[in-house]
Design an enzyme around this catalytic site. Structure first.
Site, mmCIF file in Angstrom:
data_model
loop_
_atom_site.group_PDB
_atom_site.id
_atom_site.type_symbol
_atom_site.label_atom_id
_atom_site.label_comp_id
_atom_site.label_asym_id
_atom_site.label_seq_id
_atom_site.Cartn_x
_atom_site.Cartn_y
_atom_site.Cartn_z
ATOM 1 N N HIS A 7 36.641 45.308 44.561
ATOM 2 C CA HIS A 7 36.721 44.457 43.414
ATOM 3 C C HIS A 7 35.437 44.283 42.639
ATOM 4 C CE1 HIS A 7 38.919 40.802 41.617
ATOM 5 N NE2 HIS A 7 38.030 40.995 40.907
ATOM 6 N N HIS A 48 33.931 45.017 38.712
ATOM 7 C CA HIS A 48 34.305 45.041 37.331
ATOM 8 C C HIS A 48 33.137 46.166 36.597
ATOM 9 C CE1 HIS A 48 37.711 42.665 37.094
ATOM 10 N NE2 HIS A 48 37.254 42.045 37.878
ATOM 11 N N GLU A 104 42.350 32.518 41.648
ATOM 12 C CA GLU A 104 41.084 32.179 41.471
ATOM 13 C C GLU A 104 41.267 31.119 40.366
ATOM 14 O OE1 GLU A 104 37.444 34.526 39.242
ATOM 15 O OE2 GLU A 104 39.341 35.178 38.895
ATOM 16 N N ASP A 110 32.509 41.194 42.218
ATOM 17 C CA ASP A 110 33.216 41.101 41.172
ATOM 18 C C ASP A 110 32.391 41.624 40.108
ATOM 19 O OD1 ASP A 110 35.365 40.070 39.600
ATOM 20 O OD2 ASP A 110 34.320 37.988 39.870
ATOM 21 N N HIS A 143 44.854 40.093 39.910
ATOM 22 C CA HIS A 143 43.861 38.756 40.002
ATOM 23 C C HIS A 143 45.039 37.714 40.202
ATOM 24 C CE1 HIS A 143 40.674 41.248 38.411
ATOM 25 N NE2 HIS A 143 39.970 40.162 38.729
ATOM 26 N N GLY A 176 42.009 38.951 33.327
ATOM 27 C CA GLY A 176 41.809 38.154 32.316
ATOM 28 C C GLY A 176 42.294 36.541 32.515
ATOM 29 N N ASP A 201 32.469 46.459 33.317
ATOM 30 C CA ASP A 201 31.814 45.775 32.378
ATOM 31 C C ASP A 201 30.971 44.710 32.922
ATOM 32 O OD1 ASP A 201 34.027 44.728 32.966
ATOM 33 O OD2 ASP A 201 34.591 44.279 30.713
#
Length: 371
Positions: free
Chosen positions: A25, A27, A216, A313, A213, A186, A29
């Site tokens: 996991h 990302h 969370e 993350d 996701h 998102g 960006d």
């Protein structure tokens, strides 16, 4: 079910960075180097809040710690704006993998949302190809330097958008060419997995793996939706599954826990939890239990037999690495080498790879920890 408290096993003098790791996991960006953001932002004419690498790193860390997932996600706008060309996407992907190599990662999955990188006129296929080029460049360079690493793409659809079916079709079309799975990300609240049922139905018909996701910013209903509507094989974070566990009593060093049906289902079927300890604290995902690493329900989930994995993350926003996350968990819960190996084996078993490749990865981890 009873759980035992930890003993006093410690990791003395061990370089955690040298241990073989699996990253599930992470990302794209969320892992851009601040220096690269400065370069790309300047080239794109973006008004950056800081002009110094260290100050920009501080800026991201400060603004990514509000205790809210929505506010946390706002820090990505600046980074995404600088990733709108083939060259920028390839560079970011290449450096992303280079940083994994430096952190001892032997297998990684990088998730990102192609739909957010079309501002420069590129097509969906163009951006996937650009990212894949960067990944392969870094893999080849690592191989030449004696470090074996494999990285697969997870194509992400944004849950607040309505084009998840297009991203699902894109992911399937790139199967065998670098893309290994699908994700939705998102704002979690108000955007359940059921909104994307058409995309998940399509992926299921094509036997294409998904991670979602969930658990969370929203709780148990979100996790149910990920499993039932999304057919998720893994849970992105999933930390709030601990809300379905009730500590009923303690006797000496034993704690007795009652399982809810959802928690038991996830545990018994060994559905991996993509836990990201530092990020979970930043976004307020674990506020129910507290605000420090010692309060994180990671250890409770681990002791109860859940397939917990350790993840970053977003390395830039959390100013972290897998090595750092393992160190923080070791400090908080007094873990030993066998515990850290268990986390990597859980991740290897949950990787979106053929069984033969997962077995090979498990062997690599075992040999690395033995040495």
């Amino acid at each position: 079910m009873p759980i035992d408290q930890h003993g006093d096993a410690k990791l003395q003098g061990l370089s955690l960075r040298r241990l073989p790791k699996v990253s599930l996991h992470d990302h794209l960006d969320g892992g851009v180097r601040p220096a690269t953001i400065l370069d790309l932002g300047d080239a794109a004419g973006i008004d950056l809040p800081e002009t110094d690498e260290g100050a920009l790193a501080d800026w991201f860390a400060d603004r990514a710690d509000p205790g809210s997932l929505v506010e946390y996600l706002q820090t990505f706008d600046l980074v995404i704006a600088s990733m709108q060309t083939r060259e920028s996407l390839t560079r970011v992907a290449r450096e992303f993998v280079e940083d994994l190599v430096a952190d001892g990662v032997v297998y990684g999955e990088v998730r990102w949302a192609p739909e957010q990188h079309l501002g420069g006129g590129l097509s969906l296929d163009d951006v996937v190809e650009a990212v894949q080029s960067g990944i392969e460049e870094a893999e080849d360079a690592a191989d030449g330097a004696g470090h074996d690493i494999r990285v697969g793409q997870l194509l992400t659809a944004m849950r607040q958008s309505d084009n998840s079916r297009d991203i699902a079709e894109l992911a399937v079309s790139w199967r065998g060419r670098g893309v290994v799975g699908f994700d939705i990300a998102g704002p979690e609240k108000g955007y359940p997995a059921s909104r994307h049922r058409e995309a998940f139905d399509y992926l299921a018909r094509h036997f294409f793996p998904t991670t979602v996701h969930a658990g969370e910013a929203a709780g148990l209903d979100s996790i149910r939706g990920a499993l039932l509507d999304g057919r998720a094989l893994r849970l992105g974070h999933g930390v709030r599954l601990a809300e379905d566990l009730e500590v009923v009593s303690s006797e000496g060093e034993e704690v007795f826990v009652r399982f809810g049906d959802l928690a038991r289902w996830v545990r018994d079927r060994e559905i991996p939890l993509e836990l990201s300890p530092s990020s979970n604290l930043q976004t307020g995902a674990v506020e129910r239990w507290g605000r420090t690493m010692e309060d994180h329900p990671f250890d409770l989930l681990y002791q109860l037999g859940f397939a917990v994995t350790v993840n970053c993350d977003n390395r830039t926003m959390s100013r972290t690495s897998l090595t750092r996350e393992l160190h923080l968990l070791t400090e908080a819960f007094d873990y030993g080498l066998d515990d850290l190996e268990a986390f990597q084996l859980n991740a290897a078993a949950g990787a979106f790879l053929p069984i033969e490749d997962r077995e090979e990865l498990i062997e690599i981890i075992g040999e690395g920890f033995d040495h």
